[in-house]
Design a protein around this motif. Sequence first.
Motif, PDB file in Angstrom:
ATOM      1  N   ASP A 317      -2.617  -7.378  -8.705  1.00 16.42           N
ATOM      2  CA  ASP A 317      -3.624  -7.685  -7.684  1.00 16.42           C
ATOM      3  C   ASP A 317      -3.089  -7.366  -6.288  1.00 16.42           C
ATOM      4  N   LYS A 318      -1.804  -7.674  -6.078  1.00 18.24           N
ATOM      5  CA  LYS A 318      -1.216  -7.399  -4.769  1.00 18.24           C
ATOM      6  C   LYS A 318      -1.116  -5.895  -4.514  1.00 18.24           C
ATOM      7  N   VAL A 319      -0.810  -5.151  -5.561  1.00 14.29           N
ATOM      8  CA  VAL A 319      -0.768  -3.692  -5.418  1.00 14.29           C
ATOM      9  C   VAL A 319      -2.161  -3.188  -5.041  1.00 14.29           C
ATOM     10  N   LYS A 320      -3.179  -3.712  -5.730  1.00 13.51           N
ATOM     11  CA  LYS A 320      -4.559  -3.294  -5.427  1.00 13.51           C
ATOM     12  C   LYS A 320      -4.902  -3.570  -3.965  1.00 13.51           C
ATOM     13  N   GLU A 321      -4.485  -4.730  -3.473  1.00 17.44           N
ATOM     14  CA  GLU A 321      -4.694  -5.096  -2.067  1.00 17.44           C
ATOM     15  C   GLU A 321      -4.089  -4.047  -1.126  1.00 17.44           C
ATOM     16  N   GLU A 322      -2.829  -3.685  -1.432  1.00 13.69           N
ATOM     17  CA  GLU A 322      -2.104  -2.720  -0.602  1.00 13.69           C
ATOM     18  C   GLU A 322      -2.791  -1.357  -0.587  1.00 13.69           C
ATOM     19  N   LEU A 323      -3.417  -1.025  -1.715  1.00 10.17           N
ATOM     20  CA  LEU A 323      -4.026   0.306  -1.842  1.00 10.17           C
ATOM     21  C   LEU A 323      -5.399   0.383  -1.173  1.00 10.17           C
ATOM     22  N   LYS A 324      -5.952  -0.754  -0.812  1.00 10.92           N
ATOM     23  CA  LYS A 324      -7.294  -0.777  -0.216  1.00 10.92           C
ATOM     24  C   LYS A 324      -7.364  -0.054   1.123  1.00 10.92           C
TER      25      LYS A 324
END
Lengths: 324, 324
Positions: A317-324
């Motif tokens: 989830d944190k990776v997804k956040e960073e990729l936003k």
Amino acid sequence: MIKLAIDAMGSDKGSQIAVQASLKFVHDYDVELYVYGNEEELSSLQNKERIHIVKTTQVMEMTDGALASRRKKDSSMVRAIEDLKAHKVDGVVSCGSTGALLSSSTLLLGTLEQIERPAIMTVLPTSNKRGVVLLDIGANASNTASQLEKFAILGKAYAKGVRQVENPKVALLNIGSEAKKGDDLRKETYQLLENNDQIHFIGNVEGKDVLNSNADVIVCDGFTGNVMLKTIEGASVFMMKSLKENLMDGLLSKVGAVLSKKSLKRMKMQLDPNQYGGAMIAGLPEAVVKGHGSSDEVALYHALRQLYLIVENHVIDKVKEELK
Amino acid sequence: MIKLAIDAMGSDKGSQIAVQASLKFVHDYDVELYVYGNEEELSSLQNKERIHIVKTTQVMEMTDGALASRRKKDSSMVRAIEDLKAHKVDGVVSCGSTGALLSSSTLLLGTLEQIERPAIMTVLPTSNKRGVVLLDIGANASNTASQLEKFAILGKAYAKGVRQVENPKVALLNIGSEAKKGDDLRKETYQLLENNDQIHFIGNVEGKDVLNSNADVIVCDGFTGNVMLKTIEGASVFMMKSLKENLMDGLLSKVGAVLSKKSLKRMKMQLDPNQYGGAMIAGLPEAVVKGHGSSDEVALYHALRQLYLIVENHVIDKVKEELK
């Protein structure tokens, strides 16, 4: 409760490694384990609390490459990833063929938005005791600058999410410290990283700094990363051998060696690649960890622990956040 | 008598390293030494038998790159190479800037027929005690397959000429052992080496095998070679540090460490990159050896010894033979 899947088949040392690691892991951690493999070989796990045997009939061999993931649909590896896709489990660990694990994961799970190619990520010990996240260590034979930029973001998210580093310092592996150093790939990547506001880029590091720098994340292409990681492994083997020979040479040294034995054993453990745990396949929408092919039960236990931390800390989830 | 030139300026540790190494070397070997540099700094070499001071006024600094070779015509580095070109000396050793040494050599001496780009070549210790010739370790930031094929020929000639290996086994550094492994560069190079009758090609080696294989020569591009060599250097620093910490931890170990001190010192010497001697710039029509920038007098002595062996064994002529 967190549910972790273990592909028990296809590693160099056989399925009993997985049996031993599973028993120890459920004892130490509050998880449910799903162990995929040959029913007979896993029979000693029957009726153990929080351990579920998932019967599979095929084995992904070390020689199996990318194509095998379509062929061996009832292999322990593919079945575990299928169940991860269906959210029956929260993460998968496998010590099987890297090529097959990469292709099965990518094929069945897809990749995260913006990520063209997943990377294999590991953590190396460093002189400053803080450790460093290194990627890609071999998912790709070659990479573009834009892919390396994405690897930096994946590495940063992992350093923040699992390793609790506040503002991770990201470095590029190169053959000199100045911006203009290296081949075209490095020069282009340097510019992308320098101009990316999301990345705390501290510049180039050289091979000699990998274990001795202050970087939290080091980014490189899969070819260089793989050669480098295996070089460290080989250098450690060479040095331990050489140290042993030198210590055994002469009586006084022999006495010294006996007295220092415990220290040497401790150092060997510290340098043992199996001890740093597994390697995360970064860039997937789910948690997949690759254990070393020659893992013993201790190494697999560490890989399980790493998978547990990834799930527990919601790293994806944190990776997804960073990729936003 | 063999005449060797030493560029005494521009190394990290100053000109006195060259003074000490020269004095020891003329004592041990039957050579004439030409020492290039600042007259005052070299004054303790005055009136020494078989040592000639060659006064120069400029210094090639570590920060000087390729272009400086045209600018600093009275530098110790350029003057030594000029004299090599004029055959006043038989070989040059320098611990100065790699970029400047490469460009000065190539500009003034040219390259051998068929050789587009020189390579930097070194010898690493191996588990089997035979050592391995490794190139390119950083003359180039990137290479073509045809250049790597030429590096194989240069390495073979050196293994035969200086190291007396009968039929040197040549390997390609790659990320797996099979022919189809690696990026396009590796696949193409594999084919060239396999089809070259001059080369005893034994296939790919991985990073972990570099110090532990039976290859006599390992070929790689300059980027990978540089990262790998510096990684070995860094890993050895990390391990010695870690070993020291582990040994000092606990009284019994402390006693053990004192008794093993001599052994540890011996191992450190064996692993010290300065001890493997210098690195030959291969592909030039004359003998040029690059010493490590941070060489001490022992390391420079070893680099001189390597240069001496290259000249004494007519390695350049043997390389020319191989290239015919």
